[in-house]
Design a protein around this motif. Sequence first.
Motif, PDB file in Angstrom:
ATOM      1  N   LEU A 243       0.856  -0.650  -0.001  1.00 54.11           N
ATOM      2  CA  LEU A 243      -0.039  -0.106   0.147  1.00 54.11           C
ATOM      3  C   LEU A 243       0.913   1.278  -0.377  1.00 54.11           C
ATOM      4  O   LEU A 243       1.018   2.305  -0.762  1.00 54.11           O
ATOM      5  CB  LEU A 243      -0.832  -0.096   1.225  1.00 54.11           C
ATOM      6  N   THR A 244       1.625   1.325   0.502  1.00 56.47           N
ATOM      7  CA  THR A 244       2.241   2.422   1.761  1.00 56.47           C
ATOM      8  C   THR A 244       4.027   2.427   0.491  1.00 56.47           C
ATOM      9  O   THR A 244       4.711   3.581   0.431  1.00 56.47           O
ATOM     10  CB  THR A 244       3.260   2.899   2.697  1.00 56.47           C
ATOM     11  N   ASP A 245       4.538   1.398  -0.151  1.00 54.85           N
ATOM     12  CA  ASP A 245       6.314   1.469  -0.711  1.00 54.85           C
ATOM     13  C   ASP A 245       6.885   1.404   0.216  1.00 54.85           C
ATOM     14  O   ASP A 245       8.380   1.778  -0.439  1.00 54.85           O
ATOM     15  CB  ASP A 245       6.069   2.375  -1.744  1.00 54.85           C
ATOM     16  N   VAL A 246       6.426   1.166   1.371  1.00 49.31           N
ATOM     17  CA  VAL A 246       7.452   1.571   2.302  1.00 49.31           C
ATOM     18  C   VAL A 246       8.068   0.615   2.758  1.00 49.31           C
ATOM     19  O   VAL A 246       7.488  -0.525   2.223  1.00 49.31           O
ATOM     20  CB  VAL A 246       7.421   2.886   3.560  1.00 49.31           C
ATOM     21  N   LEU A 247       9.480  -0.223   3.570  1.00 44.06           N
ATOM     22  CA  LEU A 247       9.296  -1.772   4.425  1.00 44.06           C
ATOM     23  C   LEU A 247       8.332  -2.200   4.754  1.00 44.06           C
ATOM     24  O   LEU A 247       7.713  -1.612   5.732  1.00 44.06           O
ATOM     25  CB  LEU A 247      10.378  -1.619   4.523  1.00 44.06           C
ATOM     26  N   ASN A 248       7.858  -3.521   4.933  1.00 45.24           N
ATOM     27  CA  ASN A 248       7.304  -3.463   5.311  1.00 45.24           C
ATOM     28  C   ASN A 248       7.387  -4.480   7.378  1.00 45.24           C
ATOM     29  O   ASN A 248       8.988  -4.280   7.110  1.00 45.24           O
ATOM     30  CB  ASN A 248       6.560  -5.174   4.323  1.00 45.24           C
ATOM     31  N   ARG A 249       6.798  -4.750   7.653  1.00 44.29           N
ATOM     32  CA  ARG A 249       6.972  -5.483   9.352  1.00 44.29           C
ATOM     33  C   ARG A 249       8.483  -5.997   9.314  1.00 44.29           C
ATOM     34  O   ARG A 249       9.483  -5.607   9.973  1.00 44.29           O
ATOM     35  CB  ARG A 249       6.157  -6.105   9.980  1.00 44.29           C
ATOM     36  N   ARG A 250       8.529  -7.280   8.634  1.00 41.87           N
ATOM     37  CA  ARG A 250       9.561  -8.000   8.572  1.00 41.87           C
ATOM     38  C   ARG A 250      11.316  -7.719   8.027  1.00 41.87           C
ATOM     39  O   ARG A 250      11.702  -7.556   8.684  1.00 41.87           O
ATOM     40  CB  ARG A 250       9.629  -9.713   7.755  1.00 41.87           C
ATOM     41  N   ALA A 251      10.895  -6.954   7.194  1.00 40.50           N
ATOM     42  CA  ALA A 251      12.137  -6.567   5.863  1.00 40.50           C
ATOM     43  C   ALA A 251      12.703  -5.356   7.486  1.00 40.50           C
ATOM     44  O   ALA A 251      14.127  -5.049   7.786  1.00 40.50           O
ATOM     45  CB  ALA A 251      11.998  -6.025   4.534  1.00 40.50           C
ATOM     46  N   PHE A 252      11.754  -4.304   7.543  1.00 35.28           N
ATOM     47  CA  PHE A 252      12.160  -3.251   8.509  1.00 35.28           C
ATOM     48  C   PHE A 252      12.769  -4.147  10.288  1.00 35.28           C
ATOM     49  O   PHE A 252      14.457  -3.281   9.979  1.00 35.28           O
ATOM     50  CB  PHE A 252      10.806  -2.405   9.404  1.00 35.28           C
ATOM     51  N   PHE A 253      12.917  -4.697  10.714  1.00 30.92           N
ATOM     52  CA  PHE A 253      13.031  -5.468  11.402  1.00 30.92           C
ATOM     53  C   PHE A 253      13.885  -6.263  11.146  1.00 30.92           C
ATOM     54  O   PHE A 253      15.620  -5.853  12.109  1.00 30.92           O
ATOM     55  CB  PHE A 253      12.150  -6.399  12.755  1.00 30.92           C
ATOM     56  N   GLN A 254      14.155  -6.771   9.926  1.00 31.03           N
ATOM     57  CA  GLN A 254      15.654  -6.810   9.046  1.00 31.03           C
ATOM     58  C   GLN A 254      16.861  -6.000   8.832  1.00 31.03           C
ATOM     59  O   GLN A 254      17.982  -6.495  10.085  1.00 31.03           O
ATOM     60  CB  GLN A 254      15.590  -8.077   8.253  1.00 31.03           C
TER      61      GLN A 254
END
Length: 246
Positions: free
Chosen positions: A87-98
Amino acid sequence: MRQTIQNLGRLNTVILITAISAFTSVLITFLAFYLRQNSGITSIALFLATLIPLTVTPLVSWHLIGLLMNIDKLEKEMRLLASLDPLTDVLNRRAFFQDAAQHIHRAEQERRVVSVIALDLDRFKVVNDRYGHSAGDLVLRHFAATIKANCRTTDLIGRLGGEEFALLLPNTSAAAAYALAQRLYLTLRQSVIRHEHSKIGYTVSVGVISLVPREADTIETLLNKADRSLYLAKETGRNCTVVFDG
Ligand SMILES: Nc1nc2c(ncn2[C@@H]2O[C@H](COP(=O)(O)OP(=O)(O)OP(=O)(O)O)[C@@H](O)[C@H]2O)c(=O)[nH]1
């Protein structure tokens, strides 16, 4: 075999096979030349037997290399898509945490300050209820674009779920993180989102933690502290920033 190819890299494997094929073809021809007195093989047949594999092998390999390069490109695109919130084109939860875990580890080793920011849109349920889910989606996209416009390219932006976002800002003090939040407020105050016949405005609450990470600090523990500040910001009346002070 699969493991060997993976270690070597697909392109190197094709190059190696090409080289071995070409070398084998030349070797066989030389052998045949050497033995040909008794076998009756003509020079022209030997010449063709060398020339054909020597021409065909590099051509086939060239084609394979082209295909492999396309596969590599598609793989990179797929990996990027799998790490983004659609939807927003920013990192999803998994990628952000990684990614954030890597940044925090690096900051710990280099003794550099990082800021982790938790952001949550205020009374977002009301936006959905009043203007509809598609208007809510528009607000989420607008907010992600606003964050992007106010961040550096080295900052990590993630959507953790619903109307909850998080940032990891490398080499950023609490004062600089706070200043970023103020820039977001300014932009949001000046923004009007048009949806059908309505003009939608919205606000955000922000929690910040800044520190030079130690061994025990992980993205989970830092985000937890940023969330506690965010909770205080909501308690204080929303549309404000609270910096964690231990
Ligand atoms: N449009 C849209 N809404 C979403 C999405 N994900 C979650 N939501 C909505 O976000 C709203 C979150 O509401 P709450 O958790 O009550 O929070 P809030 O209304 O923002 O209230 P506070 O956080 O206390 O200020 C819910 O109505 C969810 O349905 C989404 O992808 N699109």
